[in-house]
Design a protein around this motif. Sequence first.
Motif, PDB file in Angstrom:
ATOM      1  N   PHE A   1      -0.753  -2.417  -0.210  1.00  0.00           N
ATOM      2  CA  PHE A   1      -1.713  -2.111   0.850  1.00  0.00           C
ATOM      3  C   PHE A   1      -1.155  -2.211   2.257  1.00  0.00           C
ATOM      4  CE2 PHE A   1      -3.888  -6.353   2.114  1.00  0.00           C
ATOM      5  CZ  PHE A   1      -2.770  -7.091   1.808  1.00  0.00           C
TER       6      PHE A   1
ATOM      7  N   GLN B   1      -3.579  -2.618  -5.415  1.00  0.00           N
ATOM      8  CA  GLN B   1      -3.648  -2.471  -3.965  1.00  0.00           C
ATOM      9  C   GLN B   1      -3.727  -0.994  -3.570  1.00  0.00           C
ATOM     10  OE1 GLN B   1      -0.455  -4.643  -2.081  1.00  0.00           O
ATOM     11  NE2 GLN B   1      -0.911  -6.534  -3.163  1.00  0.00           N
TER      12      GLN B   1
ATOM     13  N   VAL C   1      -9.396   0.793   6.558  1.00  0.00           N
ATOM     14  CA  VAL C   1      -9.339  -0.489   5.854  1.00  0.00           C
ATOM     15  C   VAL C   1      -8.394  -0.378   4.661  1.00  0.00           C
ATOM     16  CG1 VAL C   1     -10.688  -2.213   4.604  1.00  0.00           C
ATOM     17  CG2 VAL C   1     -11.682  -1.032   6.567  1.00  0.00           C
ATOM     18  N   ARG C   2      -7.602  -1.414   4.462  1.00  0.00           N
ATOM     19  CA  ARG C   2      -6.677  -1.465   3.331  1.00  0.00           C
ATOM     20  C   ARG C   2      -7.122  -2.586   2.393  1.00  0.00           C
ATOM     21  NH1 ARG C   2      -0.737   0.457   5.173  1.00  0.00           N
ATOM     22  NH2 ARG C   2      -1.424   2.403   6.120  1.00  0.00           N
ATOM     23  N   GLN C   3      -6.919  -2.368   1.088  1.00  0.00           N
ATOM     24  CA  GLN C   3      -7.516  -3.263   0.111  1.00  0.00           C
ATOM     25  C   GLN C   3      -6.497  -3.773  -0.895  1.00  0.00           C
ATOM     26  OE1 GLN C   3     -11.833  -1.151  -0.158  1.00  0.00           O
ATOM     27  NE2 GLN C   3     -10.101  -0.015  -0.912  1.00  0.00           N
TER      28      GLN C   3
ATOM     29  N   THR D   1      -9.212  -8.558  -0.932  1.00  0.00           N
ATOM     30  CA  THR D   1      -9.002  -8.640   0.512  1.00  0.00           C
ATOM     31  C   THR D   1      -9.118  -7.255   1.126  1.00  0.00           C
ATOM     32  OG1 THR D   1      -7.518 -10.545   0.319  1.00  0.00           O
ATOM     33  CG2 THR D   1      -7.376  -9.258   2.341  1.00  0.00           C
ATOM     34  N   ARG D   2      -9.877  -7.160   2.205  1.00  0.00           N
ATOM     35  CA  ARG D   2      -9.955  -5.934   2.994  1.00  0.00           C
ATOM     36  C   ARG D   2      -9.301  -6.221   4.341  1.00  0.00           C
ATOM     37  NH1 ARG D   2     -15.006  -6.044   0.330  1.00  0.00           N
ATOM     38  NH2 ARG D   2     -15.299  -4.257  -1.081  1.00  0.00           N
TER      39      ARG D   2
ATOM     40  N   HIS E   1      -8.040  -5.079   8.051  1.00  0.00           N
ATOM     41  CA  HIS E   1      -8.377  -4.138   9.117  1.00  0.00           C
ATOM     42  C   HIS E   1      -7.204  -4.010  10.087  1.00  0.00           C
ATOM     43  CE1 HIS E   1     -12.771  -3.989   8.200  1.00  0.00           C
ATOM     44  NE2 HIS E   1     -12.487  -5.151   7.629  1.00  0.00           N
TER      45      HIS E   1
ATOM     46  N   GLU F   1     -10.995  -9.715   5.402  1.00  0.00           N
ATOM     47  CA  GLU F   1     -12.214 -10.178   4.743  1.00  0.00           C
ATOM     48  C   GLU F   1     -11.929 -10.367   3.264  1.00  0.00           C
ATOM     49  OE1 GLU F   1     -15.092  -7.397   7.586  1.00  0.00           O
ATOM     50  OE2 GLU F   1     -14.571  -6.768   5.531  1.00  0.00           O
ATOM     51  N   GLN F   2     -12.417 -11.482   2.700  1.00  0.00           N
ATOM     52  CA  GLN F   2     -12.184 -11.767   1.295  1.00  0.00           C
ATOM     53  C   GLN F   2     -13.501 -11.929   0.540  1.00  0.00           C
ATOM     54  OE1 GLN F   2     -10.245 -13.889   3.531  1.00  0.00           O
ATOM     55  NE2 GLN F   2      -8.407 -12.646   3.303  1.00  0.00           N
TER      56      GLN F   2
ATOM     57  N   GLU G   1     -13.294   0.925  -5.728  1.00  0.00           N
ATOM     58  CA  GLU G   1     -12.420   0.580  -4.604  1.00  0.00           C
ATOM     59  C   GLU G   1     -11.013   1.181  -4.742  1.00  0.00           C
ATOM     60  OE1 GLU G   1     -13.522  -1.015  -2.026  1.00  0.00           O
ATOM     61  OE2 GLU G   1     -15.396  -1.882  -2.744  1.00  0.00           O
TER      62      GLU G   1
END
Length: 279
Positions: free
Chosen positions: A136, A217, A223-225, A233-234, A236, A242-243, A258
């Motif tokens: 990611f 990933q 946004v990467r995930q 986890t996202r 930015h 963000e988890q 996702e």
Amino acid sequence: MWSGDELDLDAYLERIGYEGDRGPSGELRPDLRTLYAVHRAHTASITFESLDVLLGRPVALDLKSIEDKLVHGRRGGYCYEQNSLLAAALERIGFEVSGRGARNRTRGDSVLAVTHAVLVVTVKGEPWLCDAGFGFQGPREPVPLGRPGSEVRQGEWTYRVREEEDGVLVLCLLRGETWRDLYAFSPQRYHPVDYVVLNHYSSSHPASSFVGRLIVQYPGDGVRQALVGRELTRLHPDGRAEQEIVGPDGLLAVLDQEFELRLPERDAEELVRIHRAED
């Protein structure tokens, strides 16, 4: 070198949704525009994942096995699979492609072994870093290597390459206002057989970060995930992360929604069983 003559190029281009230009005869030209279009389409379409390692299966690096899995089976793969496939496609198109081995630098100051595979593609004498397999945080497009220090904007994300001693190059990602090292690689050329050795360690050694661990990933435009174990986890572009926790009951939906990753029923059931056993 990369068995490009054995690749079903049309099937690969369909798999990645390639919509770039073609020549009058329908063939792709080995120019910079094509390199960008193929690299970007590949990273947009083929998810980074190491589920076969978690499922206890060998990861084969011959082109037929990779093509069967990532192209015809519509699965994802990790760096050796992703970049071997990309190298074969670029070679088939007519690009000059060579391999490199990189050290991951995302885990602090510890010196880690060379375990990451990347590519260097030369277009009109200029080298470009191509990497469809760093998950990611990896680049979505080629990164120029001939201008160390220059910032390269890719959508909402910014990269640069800096040079250290002995010709070592470091790929860096800007997260918020901080530059983070992703990995470093030397000028030494790597060949497919070298990746077989690295793959053996990554897929079977107890110290490998892939063994016994769910890793999926995707490097999105915004946004990467990353799903590592149970933590989704996202990430930015401004540096925020963000988890959330993904339990076994929600796992398959997350993989589908996702990461656009759908597994055969038997594999899906085994993956959920492993995920549930972590309780």
